[in-house]
Design a protein around this motif. Structure first.
Motif: not given
Lengths: 248, 248
Positions: B140, B142-150, B243-244
């Motif tokens: 979760s 990773l997904a959260e940060r992936m959202l911001r990276l992308g 969530q995280i």
DNA sequence: CGTGAACTTGATATGCCTCAATACGAGTGG
DNA sequence: CCACTCGTATTGAGGCATATCAAGTTCACG
């Protein structure tokens, strides 16, 4: 990793690899999946981000995405889910989904209650191992793409996305001249690669002019220059497959 | 989720939450960890990307990072590992690491052979559950940060990174005026947020001028305006923690 | 045909990277 | 105590890559 197998006389079900050699587990798995199988139309929403999670998902056929959005509306496709994959959308709070799930194509998907699922995993070691492997592969895949989202150019991101989807969607390995289809719009691909739809389009055109690939007719892709694509994607073609694709 | 507990008279070990109520599991876990515990110096390499994996890691004290690099040298910190965390660096190939592991501070880390680990998980249900929860939380995150990276701006990425690290590193919740320390350089933080070190610096200064926070003395951070930070980070302060962060 | 979704292409703005110079602080040796 | 060095942080200048806005095209489907 996965194999198209008939299952109880119902429509073909893709099951995780390795189960063929364990009839008990195979039957238990198919029974559970088939009793919870539903069909959903292309482009439909299967689960909303933050929604209550009823259980884990097993995708029998079709393509889905998991995605997240920010308040400002920007969206990222966290992962593309292919047939034969498990998907546990739970966050650190097992009752709340960390991602939204959408169908890219018509899909057959089983929502398996967490309790049944846990029981199955406890009883069938083979399945537990297949799941663990599948989780490791998914994590490795996320990390690989996170690297490109965080630090790669648009070229790198698109090239990598195309490579990953080709690798994963075809049993046979990548080869020059191979044509494959990705059931995603350029906007989807943009959300997958962290780019605007417009820039996805420009990048694809540029690749085409450079003779690296052709993409037409709603993402029928033909890779023309494998080496160039690997270079742009910053991929090691030899080691990548074994790192992101679970082997039987 | 984690608790500082003495363990066999050896130096204090952080163990996963929930184990206190299961003495058997607690003892088995501590025995395994203590028999494989090693100390590593700050800034040292613990495992290289692609290297052979001997087993799973348990971090007893200190901070580590997992990271990946591209051929062109660009690097991303995939995750920051805090005390009490499990870490399985394996990729889809269980023998090959998908990430590199580095120590940010002096660390005490146990490398537990995969066979022993699997045996423990099979025998102690409590531990299996703690691990599953910890994996879900990591995904979760990773997904959260992936959202911001992308898709996020530099402001969003940095604000989110600071928020996440504050949340995870402190037992008590986020509060205005709280001061905490992040044992990372601006370059590390850049690799974490997908930004150049220079731009991390500029962004922090800008936040400081805007009265959102102060960061000085090698990342001693004081959050001055919690609402503004949440807005910039595009976070829902209420739902994010659950969530995280795995709850006991 | 008409309509809408997806794609294409152009023009413009800007956010972030890179290079470069400087400042600062901790540790080291004279 | 000072000089030196090395890693880190800061600040400026300039360029490029990507987002955004906008207009137009193609295509599937009614």
């Amino acid at each position: 990793m996965s194999d198209l197998s008939p299952c109880h006389g119902l429509p073909a079900t893709v099951v995780p690899g390795g189960l063929e050699s364990a009839p008990d587990a195979f039957v238990a798995f198919c029974t559970l999946v088939d009793s919870h199988r539903t069909l959903r139309p292309a482009r439909g929403t299967i689960l909303l981000e933050g929604e209550a999670v009823r259980g884990i998902y097993f995708l029998a056929s079709g393509w889905m995405t998991t995605s997240k959005s920010m308040p400002d509306g920007h969206r990222v496709v966290v992962d593309v889910v292919l047939p034969g994959s498990f998907l546990d959308p739970a966050s650190a709070d097992p009752g709340v989904s960390s991602v939204g799930i959408d169908a890219l194509t018509d899909v057959a998907v089983a929502t398996i209650p967490r309790t049944s699922w846990r029981r199955l995993l406890g009883e069938q070691k083979v399945i537990r191992e297949a799941v663990d492997l599948s989780v490791a592969a998914a994590t490795s895949r996320l990390a690989e793409r996170m690297l490109r989202l965080g630090r790669g150019s648009a070229d790198t991101r698109i090239a990598y996305a195309l490579w990953e989807l080709c690798l994963r969607s075809s049993a046979t390995s990548l080869a020059e001249g191979r044509v494959y289809h990705i059931p995603m719009t350029q906007a989807d691909l943009g959300d997958f690669a962290g780019l605007s739809a417009v820039h996805v389009c420009r990048t694809l055109r540029r690749f085409e002019r450079a003779g690296i690939l052709s993409a037409s007719n709603h993402m029928d892709v033909e890779i023309r220059d494998l080496d160039a694509l690997a270079r742009v994607a910053q991929i090691d073609p030899v080691s990548l497959p074994s790192q992101i694709i679970p082997t039987i």
